[in-house]
Design a protein around this motif. Structure first.
Motif, PDB file in Angstrom:
ATOM      1  N   PRO A  10      -6.491  16.573  11.392  1.00  0.00           N
ATOM      2  CA  PRO A  10      -5.371  17.522  11.506  1.00  0.00           C
ATOM      3  C   PRO A  10      -4.099  16.892  12.084  1.00  0.00           C
ATOM      4  CG  PRO A  10      -7.399  18.573  12.225  1.00  0.00           C
ATOM      5  CD  PRO A  10      -7.715  17.110  12.033  1.00  0.00           C
ATOM      6  N   ARG A  11      -4.269  15.982  13.065  1.00  0.00           N
ATOM      7  CA  ARG A  11      -3.085  15.330  13.616  1.00  0.00           C
ATOM      8  C   ARG A  11      -2.457  14.372  12.616  1.00  0.00           C
ATOM      9  NH1 ARG A  11       0.103  15.458  15.173  1.00  0.00           N
ATOM     10  NH2 ARG A  11       0.641  14.040  16.856  1.00  0.00           N
ATOM     11  N   LEU A  12      -3.273  13.652  11.860  1.00  0.00           N
ATOM     12  CA  LEU A  12      -2.709  12.762  10.827  1.00  0.00           C
ATOM     13  C   LEU A  12      -1.996  13.585   9.759  1.00  0.00           C
ATOM     14  CD1 LEU A  12      -5.649  10.212  10.406  1.00  0.00           C
ATOM     15  CD2 LEU A  12      -3.397   9.757  11.408  1.00  0.00           C
ATOM     16  N   GLN A  13      -2.554  14.724   9.388  1.00  0.00           N
ATOM     17  CA  GLN A  13      -1.920  15.557   8.378  1.00  0.00           C
ATOM     18  C   GLN A  13      -0.584  16.112   8.859  1.00  0.00           C
ATOM     19  OE1 GLN A  13      -5.249  18.224   7.854  1.00  0.00           O
ATOM     20  NE2 GLN A  13      -5.861  17.266   5.912  1.00  0.00           N
ATOM     21  N   SER A  14      -0.472  16.300  10.179  1.00  0.00           N
ATOM     22  CA  SER A  14       0.790  16.817  10.714  1.00  0.00           C
ATOM     23  C   SER A  14       1.903  15.772  10.705  1.00  0.00           C
ATOM     24  CB  SER A  14       0.584  17.315  12.141  1.00  0.00           C
ATOM     25  OG  SER A  14       0.435  16.254  13.055  1.00  0.00           O
ATOM     26  N   LEU A  15       1.547  14.497  10.462  1.00  0.00           N
ATOM     27  CA  LEU A  15       2.552  13.439  10.435  1.00  0.00           C
ATOM     28  C   LEU A  15       3.330  13.424   9.122  1.00  0.00           C
ATOM     29  CD1 LEU A  15       0.586  10.447  12.005  1.00  0.00           C
ATOM     30  CD2 LEU A  15       1.846  12.271  13.142  1.00  0.00           C
ATOM     31  N   ALA A  16       2.809  14.091   8.107  1.00  0.00           N
ATOM     32  CA  ALA A  16       3.443  14.039   6.774  1.00  0.00           C
ATOM     33  C   ALA A  16       4.847  14.624   6.817  1.00  0.00           C
ATOM     34  CB  ALA A  16       2.577  14.811   5.780  1.00  0.00           C
ATOM     35  N   GLY A  33       0.802  -1.207   0.000  1.00  0.00           N
ATOM     36  CA  GLY A  33       0.000   0.000   0.000  1.00  0.00           C
ATOM     37  C   GLY A  33       0.839   1.264   0.000  1.00  0.00           C
ATOM     38  N   ILE A  34       1.938   1.263   0.732  1.00  0.00           N
ATOM     39  CA  ILE A  34       2.825   2.427   0.757  1.00  0.00           C
ATOM     40  C   ILE A  34       3.432   2.657  -0.615  1.00  0.00           C
ATOM     41  CG2 ILE A  34       5.019   3.276   1.686  1.00  0.00           C
ATOM     42  CD1 ILE A  34       4.196   1.855   4.346  1.00  0.00           C
ATOM     43  N   ALA A  35       3.861   1.587  -1.267  1.00  0.00           N
ATOM     44  CA  ALA A  35       4.452   1.724  -2.599  1.00  0.00           C
ATOM     45  C   ALA A  35       3.441   2.241  -3.613  1.00  0.00           C
ATOM     46  CB  ALA A  35       5.007   0.371  -3.048  1.00  0.00           C
ATOM     47  N   GLU A  36       2.200   1.764  -3.518  1.00  0.00           N
ATOM     48  CA  GLU A  36       1.191   2.151  -4.507  1.00  0.00           C
ATOM     49  C   GLU A  36       0.610   3.532  -4.261  1.00  0.00           C
ATOM     50  OE1 GLU A  36      -3.136   0.603  -6.278  1.00  0.00           O
ATOM     51  OE2 GLU A  36      -2.044  -0.594  -4.779  1.00  0.00           O
ATOM     52  N   HIS A  37       0.340   3.878  -3.009  1.00  0.00           N
ATOM     53  CA  HIS A  37      -0.429   5.087  -2.712  1.00  0.00           C
ATOM     54  C   HIS A  37       0.421   6.243  -2.189  1.00  0.00           C
ATOM     55  CE1 HIS A  37      -4.162   2.888  -3.365  1.00  0.00           C
ATOM     56  NE2 HIS A  37      -3.710   1.929  -2.596  1.00  0.00           N
ATOM     57  N   ARG A  38       1.692   6.002  -1.825  1.00  0.00           N
ATOM     58  CA  ARG A  38       2.594   7.056  -1.334  1.00  0.00           C
ATOM     59  C   ARG A  38       1.917   7.922  -0.271  1.00  0.00           C
ATOM     60  NH1 ARG A  38       3.157  10.598  -5.214  1.00  0.00           N
ATOM     61  NH2 ARG A  38       1.349   9.795  -6.352  1.00  0.00           N
ATOM     62  N   PRO A  39       1.391   7.309   0.784  1.00  0.00           N
ATOM     63  CA  PRO A  39       0.564   8.064   1.734  1.00  0.00           C
ATOM     64  C   PRO A  39       1.367   9.057   2.561  1.00  0.00           C
ATOM     65  CG  PRO A  39       1.023   5.895   2.604  1.00  0.00           C
ATOM     66  CD  PRO A  39       1.554   5.899   1.189  1.00  0.00           C
ATOM     67  N   ARG A  40       0.718  10.129   2.905  1.00  0.00           N
ATOM     68  CA  ARG A  40       1.324  11.096   3.807  1.00  0.00           C
ATOM     69  C   ARG A  40       1.344  10.572   5.247  1.00  0.00           C
ATOM     70  NH1 ARG A  40      -1.440  13.880  -0.142  1.00  0.00           N
ATOM     71  NH2 ARG A  40      -0.218  15.506  -1.196  1.00  0.00           N
ATOM     72  N   ALA A  41       0.365   9.738   5.591  1.00  0.00           N
ATOM     73  CA  ALA A  41       0.302   9.143   6.930  1.00  0.00           C
ATOM     74  C   ALA A  41      -0.220   7.724   6.794  1.00  0.00           C
ATOM     75  CB  ALA A  41      -0.596   9.957   7.844  1.00  0.00           C
ATOM     76  N   VAL A  42       0.272   6.857   7.665  1.00  0.00           N
ATOM     77  CA  VAL A  42      -0.193   5.469   7.712  1.00  0.00           C
ATOM     78  C   VAL A  42      -0.888   5.249   9.047  1.00  0.00           C
ATOM     79  CG1 VAL A  42       0.448   3.028   7.593  1.00  0.00           C
ATOM     80  CG2 VAL A  42       1.725   4.718   6.247  1.00  0.00           C
ATOM     81  N   LEU A  43      -2.073   4.640   8.976  1.00  0.00           N
ATOM     82  CA  LEU A  43      -2.837   4.317  10.182  1.00  0.00           C
ATOM     83  C   LEU A  43      -2.989   2.804  10.246  1.00  0.00           C
ATOM     84  CD1 LEU A  43      -4.587   5.189  12.610  1.00  0.00           C
ATOM     85  CD2 LEU A  43      -6.518   5.383  11.036  1.00  0.00           C
ATOM     86  N   TYR A  44      -2.332   2.191  11.239  1.00  0.00           N
ATOM     87  CA  TYR A  44      -2.394   0.737  11.411  1.00  0.00           C
ATOM     88  C   TYR A  44      -3.581   0.407  12.303  1.00  0.00           C
ATOM     89  CZ  TYR A  44       2.339   0.976   9.577  1.00  0.00           C
ATOM     90  OH  TYR A  44       3.431   1.225   8.779  1.00  0.00           O
ATOM     91  N   SER A  45      -4.507  -0.393  11.779  1.00  0.00           N
ATOM     92  CA  SER A  45      -5.705  -0.725  12.540  1.00  0.00           C
ATOM     93  C   SER A  45      -5.457  -1.968  13.381  1.00  0.00           C
ATOM     94  CB  SER A  45      -6.892  -0.951  11.609  1.00  0.00           C
ATOM     95  OG  SER A  45      -8.025  -1.312  12.359  1.00  0.00           O
ATOM     96  N   SER A  46      -5.213  -1.753  14.645  1.00  0.00           N
ATOM     97  CA  SER A  46      -4.910  -2.718  15.703  1.00  0.00           C
ATOM     98  C   SER A  46      -3.416  -2.702  15.986  1.00  0.00           C
ATOM     99  CB  SER A  46      -5.368  -4.147  15.391  1.00  0.00           C
ATOM    100  OG  SER A  46      -4.470  -4.796  14.525  1.00  0.00           O
ATOM    101  N   THR A  47      -3.082  -2.999  17.229  1.00  0.00           N
ATOM    102  CA  THR A  47      -1.669  -3.069  17.573  1.00  0.00           C
ATOM    103  C   THR A  47      -1.011  -4.258  16.878  1.00  0.00           C
ATOM    104  OG1 THR A  47      -2.152  -4.329  19.596  1.00  0.00           O
ATOM    105  CG2 THR A  47      -1.998  -1.948  19.804  1.00  0.00           C
ATOM    106  N   THR A  48      -1.766  -5.310  16.582  1.00  0.00           N
ATOM    107  CA  THR A  48      -1.197  -6.445  15.852  1.00  0.00           C
ATOM    108  C   THR A  48      -0.720  -6.008  14.478  1.00  0.00           C
ATOM    109  OG1 THR A  48      -2.642  -7.993  17.008  1.00  0.00           O
ATOM    110  CG2 THR A  48      -1.651  -8.766  14.975  1.00  0.00           C
ATOM    111  N   ALA A  49      -1.509  -5.188  13.790  1.00  0.00           N
ATOM    112  CA  ALA A  49      -1.120  -4.707  12.464  1.00  0.00           C
ATOM    113  C   ALA A  49       0.148  -3.871  12.519  1.00  0.00           C
ATOM    114  CB  ALA A  49      -2.258  -3.898  11.849  1.00  0.00           C
ATOM    115  N   ALA A  50       0.414  -3.251  13.682  1.00  0.00           N
ATOM    116  CA  ALA A  50       1.574  -2.375  13.803  1.00  0.00           C
ATOM    117  C   ALA A  50       2.823  -3.074  14.316  1.00  0.00           C
ATOM    118  CB  ALA A  50       1.245  -1.204  14.740  1.00  0.00           C
ATOM    119  N   LEU A  51       2.716  -4.333  14.753  1.00  0.00           N
ATOM    120  CA  LEU A  51       3.842  -4.986  15.418  1.00  0.00           C
ATOM    121  C   LEU A  51       5.079  -5.070  14.528  1.00  0.00           C
ATOM    122  CD1 LEU A  51       2.029  -7.855  17.359  1.00  0.00           C
ATOM    123  CD2 LEU A  51       3.072  -5.794  18.317  1.00  0.00           C
TER     124      LEU A  51
END
Length: 328
Positions: free
Chosen positions: A322-328, A67-85
Motif C-alpha cells: 500500500p505504501r509503494l502504491q501511494s508513491l505513484a 528499467g524505467i523506460a521499459e516498464h514505466r513503473p508506478r514505484a521504484v524500489l532500489y535494493s541497497s543504498t548503493t543502488a540508490a546513490l
C-alpha cells in the motif's frame, strides 16, 4: 507489456542480495503487484570500497534508467543504498545497513554524504531490521521494516554428526581468525569445525587439526550441512544483518557468537535463547557442545516467527505494497 506497479533495481553483488531481492519480488507478486526486476551489470573489483561502490552505483543507475523506460513503473524500489546513490528517479530504498554504519572513515568518504541526501529525499525506506533503520541518518523518510524471510530447510535429523559450522566469506569482517582461534582453544579430539564460504588456502595461518574448509557450497548442500550440525559459531567484527545465523537457528543449530556492532538481527535472539553462548567464543563452544540448553531448538523456532515467510508476506501485503502504491 503492462505497466509495472514496482520496479526493483538490484545490485546482485552477492548471492545473499540476489536471493533476498527474489524473495521480496515473490512476496510482492503474491500480494497482487505487477513486479519488474532489473539487475546492475557486474563491475570489476577496484582496490577501495569508495571506487567499487561508485562503479556499482553507476551500473545501478544504468539499469534503473533502462528499467524505467521499459516498464514505466508506478514505484521504484532500489535494493541497497548503493543502488540508490546515483538514482535517476526518487523511490523507495531497501537496505540491510546504511553506509553511515558500515563505511567508516575513508571507506565511505563520498558515499556517506550522498547517502544522507538520498535517504532524506527517498519516498520510503524499507530496512531489513529496526537496527538497520536506527543507523540511518536523520532526517529520512518514513519506513516499513521488512525482514528477509527465514524458514527451516528440511526435516530435522535425530542425530547431528557435525560438531560446529561457521560461514567465512569475507573472513576479516566475519572474524574468521577469531573463530579459528576459539576453536583451537576449545576443541576436543574427534570434533570438527566445518568452514563454509571460503577455501583453506586463502586463510593465512589457519589451523588444520579439526578444521575442514568446504568452500562455497550450493544452497541446498549448505542448508543440509546446517541440519547435520550441533553448533553454528561466529565472531563478526561487524554484522549488517546476519542471515547465516538466522538460517542456522531455523535449522536447529545452537548459536555461539561474540557480540558485535551493527544491525545484528540474531544477536538479541541468541542472548534470549541462552546468554551463556554470547560472549567468550571458546567458552560458549564448550558450553553448547557439553551442556546445551533443553528445548533450545524449539524456542528458536518460536522466536523466528516474525521471519516466517507467511509473516513476511503479511507485512508486504498489508503495509509495504500500500505504501509503494501511494508513491505513484
Amino acid at each position: 507489456m503492462p505497466r509495472a506497479d514496482v520496479l526493483i533495481v538490484s545490485l546482485g553483488g552477492t548471492a545473499g542480495l540476489r536471493e533476498a531481492d527474489a524473495e521480496l519480488a515473490g512476496s510482492l507478486r503474491r500480494a497482487g503487484a505487477e513486479v519488474a526486476e532489473v539487475e546492475a551489470e557486474r563491475v570489476r573489483e577496484w582496490r577501495t570500497y569508495a571506487l567499487i561502490e561508485l562503479a556499482w552505483a553507476r551500473a545501478a543507475r544504468g539499469a534503473a534508467r533502462a528499467g524505467i523506460a521499459e516498464h514505466r513503473p508506478r514505484a521504484v524500489l532500489y535494493s541497497s543504498t548503493t543502488a540508490a546513490l546515483l538514482a535517476p528517479r526518487p523511490g523507495a530504498i531497501l537496505f540491510d545497513a546504511p553506509a553511515a554504519g558500515n563505511r567508516p572513515g575513508r571507506h565511505g568518504i563520498w558515499q556517506r554524504p550522498v547517502e544522507r541526501r538520498r535517504l532524506a529525499a527517498a519516498r520510503l525506506l524499507v530496512p531489513w531490521s529496526e537496527g538497520g533503520l536506527a543507523e540511518a541518518p536523520e532526517p529520512h523518510a518514513e519506513a516499513v521494516v521488512v525482514p528477509v524471510p527465514v524458514a527451516p530447510s528440511g526435516a530435522q535429523p535425530l542425530l547431528r554428526d557435525v560438531a560446529a559450522v561457521t560461514y567465512g566469506a569475507n573472513p576479516e569482517k566475519k572474524g574468521l581468525d577469531r573463530v579459528l582461534a576459539a576453536w583451537a582453544a576449545a576443541r576436543r579430539p574427534g570434533e570438527e569445525l566445518v568452514v563454509a564460504g571460503v577455501d583453506g588456502p586463502g586463510v593465512s595461518g589457519a589451523p588444520t587439526d579439526g578444521v575442514r574448509f568446504a568452500g562455497m557450497l550450493p544452497r541446498p548442500e549448505y542448508r543440509a550441512l546446517l541440519r547435520r550440525t550441533r553448533v553454528f559459531v561466529c565472531a563478526p567484527r561487524r554484522e549488517d544483518y546476519g542471515i547465516a545465523q538466522l538460517e542456522a537457528l531455523a535449522d536447529g543449530c545452537l548459536l555461539v557468537t561474540a557480540p558485535s556492532p551493527g544491525p545484528y538481527a540474531a544477536l538479541p535472539l541468541a542472548r534470549a535463547l541462552d546468554p551463556r553462548l554470547v560472549g567468550g567464543v571458546a567458552e560458549g563452544l564448550r558450553t553448547a557442545l557439553d551442556d546445551p540448553s533443553p528445548g533450545y531448538a524449539q524456542r528458536a523456532r518460536e522466536a523466528l516467527a516474525p521471519w516466517a515467510p507467511a509473516a513476511v508476506d503479511r507485512v508486504v501485503a498489508e503495509r509495504l505494497l500500500p505504501r509503494l502504491q501511494s508513491l505513484a
